[in-house]
Scaffold this motif. Structure first.
Motif, mmCIF file in Angstrom:
data_model
loop_
_atom_site.group_PDB
_atom_site.id
_atom_site.type_symbol
_atom_site.label_atom_id
_atom_site.label_comp_id
_atom_site.label_asym_id
_atom_site.label_seq_id
_atom_site.Cartn_x
_atom_site.Cartn_y
_atom_site.Cartn_z
ATOM 1 N N UNK A 129 0.861 -1.465 -0.001
ATOM 2 C CA UNK A 129 -0.452 -0.072 -0.257
ATOM 3 C C UNK A 129 0.546 1.525 -0.089
ATOM 4 N N UNK A 130 0.779 2.486 -0.803
ATOM 5 C CA UNK A 130 1.175 3.758 -0.769
ATOM 6 C C UNK A 130 -0.106 4.604 -0.079
ATOM 7 N N UNK A 131 0.602 4.710 1.624
ATOM 8 C CA UNK A 131 -0.677 5.873 1.956
ATOM 9 C C UNK A 131 -0.899 7.234 1.926
ATOM 10 N N UNK A 132 -2.117 7.252 2.142
ATOM 11 C CA UNK A 132 -2.598 8.870 2.286
ATOM 12 C C UNK A 132 -1.574 9.839 2.647
ATOM 13 N N UNK A 133 -1.111 10.065 3.539
ATOM 14 C CA UNK A 133 0.226 10.564 4.084
ATOM 15 C C UNK A 133 1.578 10.213 3.832
ATOM 16 N N UNK A 134 1.483 8.998 3.115
ATOM 17 C CA UNK A 134 3.103 8.307 2.806
ATOM 18 C C UNK A 134 3.303 7.736 4.164
ATOM 19 N N UNK A 135 2.756 8.049 5.456
ATOM 20 C CA UNK A 135 2.749 7.169 6.515
ATOM 21 C C UNK A 135 5.048 6.217 6.473
ATOM 22 N N UNK A 136 6.227 7.796 5.717
ATOM 23 C CA UNK A 136 7.092 6.740 5.794
ATOM 24 C C UNK A 136 7.574 6.907 7.282
ATOM 25 N N UNK A 137 8.358 6.128 7.698
ATOM 26 C CA UNK A 137 9.171 5.801 9.221
ATOM 27 C C UNK A 137 9.632 6.789 9.357
ATOM 28 N N UNK A 138 9.786 7.603 10.140
ATOM 29 C CA UNK A 138 10.430 8.956 10.372
ATOM 30 C C UNK A 138 11.971 8.554 11.034
ATOM 31 N N UNK A 139 11.461 7.947 12.036
ATOM 32 C CA UNK A 139 13.335 7.262 12.110
ATOM 33 C C UNK A 139 14.454 6.588 11.651
ATOM 34 N N UNK A 140 13.547 6.625 10.224
ATOM 35 C CA UNK A 140 14.438 5.226 9.142
ATOM 36 C C UNK A 140 15.214 6.515 7.537
ATOM 37 N N UNK A 141 16.265 6.578 7.383
ATOM 38 C CA UNK A 141 16.187 7.397 6.338
ATOM 39 C C UNK A 141 15.799 7.104 4.596
ATOM 40 N N UNK A 142 15.613 6.887 3.786
ATOM 41 C CA UNK A 142 15.538 6.964 2.449
ATOM 42 C C UNK A 142 15.814 5.441 1.958
ATOM 43 N N UNK A 143 17.115 4.947 2.489
ATOM 44 C CA UNK A 143 17.487 3.638 1.757
ATOM 45 C C UNK A 143 16.400 2.751 3.014
ATOM 46 N N UNK A 144 16.614 3.275 4.367
ATOM 47 C CA UNK A 144 16.463 2.450 4.854
ATOM 48 C C UNK A 144 14.452 1.924 4.659
ATOM 49 N N UNK A 145 14.322 2.933 4.458
ATOM 50 C CA UNK A 145 12.759 2.906 4.652
ATOM 51 C C UNK A 145 12.423 2.278 3.489
ATOM 52 N N UNK A 146 12.800 3.145 2.734
ATOM 53 C CA UNK A 146 12.501 1.544 1.777
ATOM 54 C C UNK A 146 12.962 -0.157 1.398
ATOM 55 N N UNK A 147 14.165 -0.125 2.340
ATOM 56 C CA UNK A 147 14.268 -0.906 2.587
ATOM 57 C C UNK A 147 13.811 -2.293 2.980
ATOM 58 N N UNK A 148 13.017 -1.567 4.622
ATOM 59 C CA UNK A 148 12.102 -2.350 4.864
ATOM 60 C C UNK A 148 11.774 -3.497 4.743
ATOM 61 N N UNK A 149 11.073 -3.586 4.165
ATOM 62 C CA UNK A 149 9.996 -4.793 3.468
ATOM 63 C C UNK A 149 10.898 -5.645 3.459
ATOM 64 N N UNK A 150 12.216 -5.599 2.780
ATOM 65 C CA UNK A 150 13.210 -6.288 2.073
ATOM 66 C C UNK A 150 13.701 -7.208 3.752
ATOM 67 N N UNK A 198 9.268 8.304 -2.308
ATOM 68 C CA UNK A 198 9.699 7.398 -1.269
ATOM 69 C C UNK A 198 8.949 6.492 -0.533
ATOM 70 N N UNK A 199 8.297 7.048 -0.460
ATOM 71 C CA UNK A 199 6.701 5.621 -0.206
ATOM 72 C C UNK A 199 6.189 4.712 -1.254
ATOM 73 N N UNK A 200 6.246 5.441 -2.669
ATOM 74 C CA UNK A 200 6.080 4.242 -3.776
ATOM 75 C C UNK A 200 7.137 3.007 -4.357
#
Lengths: 267, 392
Positions: free
Chosen positions: B86-107, B149-151
């Motif tokens: 899911x791509x959330x409405x307000x993105x719901x990115x993890x604020x404690x993780x940087x861009x790389x770790x946000x994207x890597x989260x699922x992996x 990033x959310x995408x």
């Protein structure tokens, strides 16, 4: 009148601070007094501090205080964090209101009442008559409220969609808690732990009901010594306690958890 | 797409229902979403589109009904076990993780190897054109970058279906347009099914292969953007998709290829041949761009005669220009007919310039006026959406 400065208000504020801190300043000053008596200023010395660290009774009491605080901090932080998180989800409604009131109750209950009730609790149910563990559990009982309130304030401001995103990306509920919720709550958890430490480290009244032979904490030891007169040594211990507590509270404030978390960007 | 029609649908909703206390948010929705299509759930706020999407993702448990993904019933599966992201409405990115770790989260949750994670995160960031921002913190990104990033974070997991909940809702118009183009490109590149929730009809028309228009928890109409625009089933869809004039009236006569309708204001106007029998009430929908304005001879005099000219043209209504607005691509006029009916007309030819107060004749091809079904009660719409799902 210049903008941002209201003279009567400034004078009033200074008065309040003076009232609050004069006794502490006097106490700290007299810990450097070159006289075994505490009434007259005779000159500056540092001799009382080394004396403290050679005093086996002081060190013993300090060690007990540290053990108690360690158990109390661990216990109240874990339980308070979970409770704070739970209460954050239980917002509003009748149940939420009751839960909120109950969590505030230990903070406003007179310490004597709390001390007696805990004493009865341990004596009647466990036939316990004072131990380090008993003191620590008593400290947990009143520290939980503080940890809970600090953690809840932050948990309420967390966007629930962030946890949903973690679930969506393959986290089990436990994994989402571990990798997302807990790291985001960490400043509050840390601040809660520090507050719990400060509360435990300087509690006297509740502790006095729970202490037995061989479990005299530092505040209890100081209190027992005062009966034989206030010496510069006591001032020195007190100064150390005040400094440690102040630093811890300051750090807790600075890591931001006493304030609510930064709001998430929304639409 | 033809081949996919007979295959197992990517997502099938059967009688999906969600009740929140007193509110029936989603009411027996039946839908089939085809493999590889860009499918939109379109509707006003509170129509149940987001709740429907959340039930597909497992973030909301249905009160009744089932969700199937490629023929597997996933209704009882938690979100982490479903092959969707899911791509959330307000993105719901993890604020404690940087861009790389946000994207890597699922992996990381799948325990991929370090090299694999680095490679796939790099690819995902390249896909959304964010290469080089790996170590940025999400709160130091612009709205558009956060959206990317959310995408990337969702796509890196290689879901069968990507669910998008108003992903562009928080962005300004220009950025939204730009990201619409990118979304379409990304969907073509990764070739997976997108289910897109939006309240913006223009966005839905631009992006989608098919659209389900929702209202009050039910699907009002399902179809391609062209079908919805050209043949809206009822007043709600006609009014929600684009701008349209809706004229209430009664059929006077029906012939082979045209009919005559008497409006509530007493005026006569042309309608299509496929109309209810004479004497029946009818709602006509006419798009502003289907109407032609003609200057009336002797323009200064006020339009006065009721009724239409039965001759060659399709014209019937007369009125005065009440307002005009220059839109760049054309001019939009609001015409008040003799009977008092307001009609919006869009003129794209610069030759047609009228001033406020000018007397004009409104003409349209009988077939371009559409007869709408009587405004549905929600119950009827549900029955209708069922037949739609079977047709699909």
């Amino acid at each position: 009148m210049r903008k941002g400065r209201n003279i009567p208000l400034t004078v009033y504020a200074l008065g309040v601070y003076l009232f609050l801190f004069t006794p502490i300043v006097v106490l700290v000053l007299f810990s450097f007094n070159d006289s075994p008596r505490n009434f007259m200023w005779r000159g500056f010395t540092l001799e009382w501090y080394p004396v403290l660290f050679k005093d086996a009774r002081v060190l013993g009491a300090l060690w007990i205080s540290i053990q108690v605080a360690a158990i109390a901090v661990a216990g109240s932080t874990v339980l308070g964090t979970l409770l704070g998180l739970g209460l954050a989800r239980l917002r509003g409604g009748f149940g939420g209101g009751i839960a909120d009131t109950l969590i505030l109750l230990p903070m406003v209950t007179p310490e004597v009442v709390m001390g007696i009730s805990l004493l009865l609790f341990f004596a009647l149910l466990f036939d316990a008559h004072g131990s380090i563990l008993q003191i620590a559990i008593s400290h947990i009982a009143f520290s939980i409220s503080y940890v809970t309130i600090v953690v809840r304030a932050r948990a309420v401001s967390l966007d629930p969609r962030i946890v949903e995103a973690a679930r969506d990306l393959g986290s089990s509920p436990l994994s989402a808690f571990w990798h997302v919720t807990l790291p985001l709550l960490m400043p509050a958890v840390g601040a809660g732990a520090m507050i719990a430490f400060a509360l435990s480290f300087d509690d006297l009244i509740i502790t006095s009901f729970q202490a037995g032979p061989g479990s005299s904490t530092l505040p209890l030891y100081i209190y027992s010594r005062i009966r034989f007169g206030v010496t510069p040594e006591i001032n020195a211990i007190s100064t150390i306690i005040v400094s440690v507590t102040a630093v811890i509270i300051l750090v807790a404030w600075r890591i931001g958890a006493v304030k609510p978390a930064k709001p998430q960007p929304t639409i | 797409m033809e081949a996919a029609t007979n295959a197992v649908p990517e997502i099938r909703l059967r009688d999906l229902t969600k009740q929140f206390r007193e509110v029936l948010a989603v009411d027996h929705v039946n839908l089939e979403i085809r493999t590889g299509e860009f499918f939109s759930l379109l509707g006003p706020s509170g129509c149940g589109k987001t709740t429907t999407l959340r039930m597909m993702g497992g973030l909301e448990a249905p009160t009744s009904g089932t969700v199937e993904i490629r023929g597997n019933d996933v209704t009882r599966q938690p979100p982490e076990r479903r092959p969707v992201n899911t791509v959330f409405q307000n993105y719901a990115l993890f604020p404690h993780l940087n861009v790389f770790e946000n994207v890597a989260f699922g992996l990381r949750r799948r325990h991929e190897t370090k090299d694999e994670i680095r490679r796939r995160v790099g690819d995902a960031l390249a896909l959304v054109r964010l290469t080089g921002l790996d170590t940025r913190s999400p709160d130091r990104l612009s709205g558009g970058q956060q959206q990317r990033v959310a995408l990337a974070r969702a796509l890196v997991c290689q879901p069968m279906v990507l669910l998008l909940d108003e992903p562009l809702g928080a962005l300004d118009l220009k950025l939204r347009k730009q990201l619409q183009v990118e979304l379409k490109r990304i969907q073509r590149e990764v070739g997976i099914t997108f289910v897109y929730v939006t309240h913006d009809q223009e966005e839905a028309l631009t992006l989608s292969d098919r659209i389900a228009v929702m209202r009050a928890g039910q699907v009002e109409q399902l179809g391609s953007p062209e079908e919805l625009y050209d043949r809206p089933r009822n007043r709600f869809v006609a009014g929600f998709i684009g701008t349209t004039n809706i004229l209430d009236g009664e059929v006077v006569s029906v012939s082979q290829d045209r009919s005559v309708v008497r409006l509530g204001t007493g005026e006569l106007c042309p309608g299509p041949g496929r109309a209810p029998a004479a004497g029946q009430p009818v709602e006509l929908a006419i798009r502003p761009e289907a109407i032609e304005l003609r200057a009336m001879p002797g323009g200064a005099e006020r339009a006065s005669s009721l009724g239409g000219s039965p001759d060659g043209g399709a014209s019937a209504l007369r009125g005065n220009i009440e307002q005009s607005a220059y839109l760049g691509t054309g001019i939009s006029y609001i015409v008040r007919t003799v009977g008092g009916q307001l009609v919006t007309v869009l003129c794209t030819r610069p030759a047609d310039r009228f001033d406020t107060g000018d007397l004009v004749e409104l003409a349209w091809e009988p077939a371009s006026a559409l007869v709408l079904a009587p405004t549905d009660e929600p119950g009827q719409a549900a029955a209708q959406s069922k037949t739609d799902a079977q047709e699909a």
